[in-house]
Design a protein around this motif. Structure first.
Motif, PDB file in Angstrom:
ATOM      1  N   THR A 196      24.305  57.720  77.782  1.00 54.62           N
ATOM      2  CA  THR A 196      25.548  57.041  77.413  1.00 54.62           C
ATOM      3  C   THR A 196      26.336  58.002  76.522  1.00 54.62           C
ATOM      4  N   ARG A 366      18.541  43.967  69.188  1.00 49.44           N
ATOM      5  CA  ARG A 366      19.810  43.516  69.762  1.00 49.44           C
ATOM      6  C   ARG A 366      19.577  43.107  71.216  1.00 49.44           C
ATOM      7  N   PRO A 367      20.191  42.025  71.672  1.00 51.75           N
ATOM      8  CA  PRO A 367      19.907  41.535  73.033  1.00 51.75           C
ATOM      9  C   PRO A 367      20.208  42.540  74.144  1.00 51.75           C
ATOM     10  N   ASP A 368      21.148  43.474  73.885  1.00 58.20           N
ATOM     11  CA  ASP A 368      21.484  44.454  74.919  1.00 58.20           C
ATOM     12  C   ASP A 368      20.540  45.655  74.933  1.00 58.20           C
ATOM     13  N   HIS A 369      19.475  45.601  74.116  1.00 55.50           N
ATOM     14  CA  HIS A 369      18.509  46.701  74.004  1.00 55.50           C
ATOM     15  C   HIS A 369      19.201  48.022  73.661  1.00 55.50           C
ATOM     16  N   TRP A 370      20.137  47.955  72.749  1.00 53.36           N
ATOM     17  CA  TRP A 370      20.829  49.163  72.274  1.00 53.36           C
ATOM     18  C   TRP A 370      19.845  50.176  71.690  1.00 53.36           C
ATOM     19  N   LYS A 373      19.092  52.940  74.011  1.00 54.71           N
ATOM     20  CA  LYS A 373      20.112  53.988  74.105  1.00 54.71           C
ATOM     21  C   LYS A 373      19.988  54.951  72.922  1.00 54.71           C
TER      22      LYS A 373
END
Length: 415
Positions: A196, A366-370, A373
């Motif tokens: 990213t 964090r729900p987005d599995h940051w 990244k």
């Protein structure tokens, strides 16, 4: 009881030796400060010969300054030896007015009248079109980095190199110190499927390189084809130097990077962006203060029990003025580095995640599995979820890290 003459002489001698040693160390640091020249200083000293006959654009931000705290755009614009045509602003903008995730947009700089183009979140052909529209022949890069893979300026560098190649432009990188030294690469290496803007290519979480070294690495290993690249190295910088050895003024590269001490912990504690705990944004000590509602003294106690080298943890309470838990008083820890040479920021960040999960029942990703990244793969998250300790998590990245260190060695410019 009166001290003996021998005891007095011994104490005096020890004090003199200590004072001499301290004075010698200070003199050595002062000497390095006098002799260090940034890439820009060397470019200017040579009369900008590297830019002769070129229409020049520069990618920079508020950190692009001289040691007299003049911005290099203002200096170059006033010098008839440079044909400066454009400025390209990264995240936070050329003059640094935007918060995280923002930029200043296209505008004309009030101080110089130069057109300022926005590069943030642009890459590939759209960014190449910006360089083409600007009319420049050479794109120069001069931004202070902080040594962490997920600090976006190094990926602005990467994207601009690729775009310059596509647009047929020459690329010049002016080097500045890595503020946390260039001694070693540390931490997990990015896996390509997790790429990213906080990590385009497989480098270590704390890369231990300068921007000129990274540019050489990018050109040699990762770009589709190499761009015509020139790097202007510093003189007088050693890989073991922290930022204060440079004698350069510190300008925050972004709003939440106020001091070199912030940079020292950032490559580890920024991992808390991937959790439901505050990473200290909205305080005067971002990335040094960490916490959440319901956290108490048990976290600091658990972290201190690990006896991590070079660092201690203080039970702390604070109320962020923005970001997570805005306006709420929360509990947590403050990270206090007492021996920066022994301190390992990435290992410390992992240890803090492990102990936070054990000490606070409310811990969550964090729900987005940051976090994936930031760490560059799902491995750190899944290992911590499975109950792994700090040593076990760190063991999981050693093979990738050893391979990166071997590759990195070829592109280093300094000892």
């Amino acid at each position: 009881m009166r001290p003996s003459r021998r005891a007095v002489l011994t104490t005096a001698t020890a004090a003199a030796v200590s004072a001499t040693s301290t004075a010698s160390a200070s003199a050595s640091a002062a000497q390095r400060r006098r002799h260090l020249r940034t890439g820009f200083e060397r470019l200017a000293h040579d009369g900008y010969a590297l830019l002769d006959g070129q229409k020049v654009g520069i990618v920079t931000n508020p950190t692009g300054i001289t040691r007299e705290v003049r911005h290099i755009v203002d200096v170059m614009h006033a010098d008839t030896r440079v044909d400066l045509r454009a400025v390209f602003g990264p995240e936070h903008g050329f003059r640094g007015t935007a918060q995280a995730g923002g930029s200043e947009g296209r505008h004309d700089d009030p101080a110089t009248g130069l057109p300022v183009y926005d590069t943030y979140l642009k890459s590939g052909r759209p960014l190449a079109d910006v360089f083409t529209a600007s009319g420049v022949d050479t794109v120069v890069f001069d931004i202070q980095d902080v040594g962490a893979r997920f600090y976006t300026y190094i990926w602005t560098l990467y994207d601009c190199m690729e775009a310059a190649r596509l647009a047929g432009k020459r690329f010049v990188v002016l080097d500045r110190p890595n503020p946390v030294t260039g001694r070693a690469a540390l931490g997990p290496v990015l896996h390509k499927e997790f790429a990213t803007f906080v990590g385009r290519q497989p480098i270590a979480q704390a890369h231990g390189m300068t921007v000129a070294e990274l540019a050489r690495l990018f050109n040699g290993e990762f770009l589709t084809e190499p761009v015509p690249l020139e790097t202007v190295a510093m003189s007088g910088w050693k890989r073991s130097d922290f930022y204060d050895a440079s004698g350069l003024p510190w300008v925050p590269p972004s709003p939440n990077m106020p001091t070199p001490e912030t940079a020292l912990v950032y490559s580890g504690t920024c991992l808390f962006e991937g959790t439901n705990l505050s990473e200290g944004r909205g305080t005067t000590r971002p990335f040094e203060l960490l916490g959440a509602e319901g956290v108490d003294r048990r976290w600091a106690a658990a972290a201190n029990e690990l006896a991590l080298p070079g660092v201690r943890f203080r039970e702390a309470y604070f109320a962020p003025t923005f970001s997570k838990f805005q306006g709420k008083t929360i509990g947590g820890v403050q990270v206090h580095v007492h021996d920066r040479a022994a301190f390992d920021p990435v290992r410390t960040g992992i240890a803090l995640l492990v102990t936070a999960k054990k000490a606070w029942s409310g811990f969550a990703w964090r729900p987005d599995h940051w976090i994936d990244k930031l760490t560059g793969s799902a491995r750190v998250r899944t290992m911590i979820e499975a109950g792994a300790d700090t040593d076990e998590v760190a063991a999981g990245w050693q093979e990738d890290l050893a391979a990166f260190r071997r590759t990195r060695r070829e592109y280093l410019l300094y000892r």
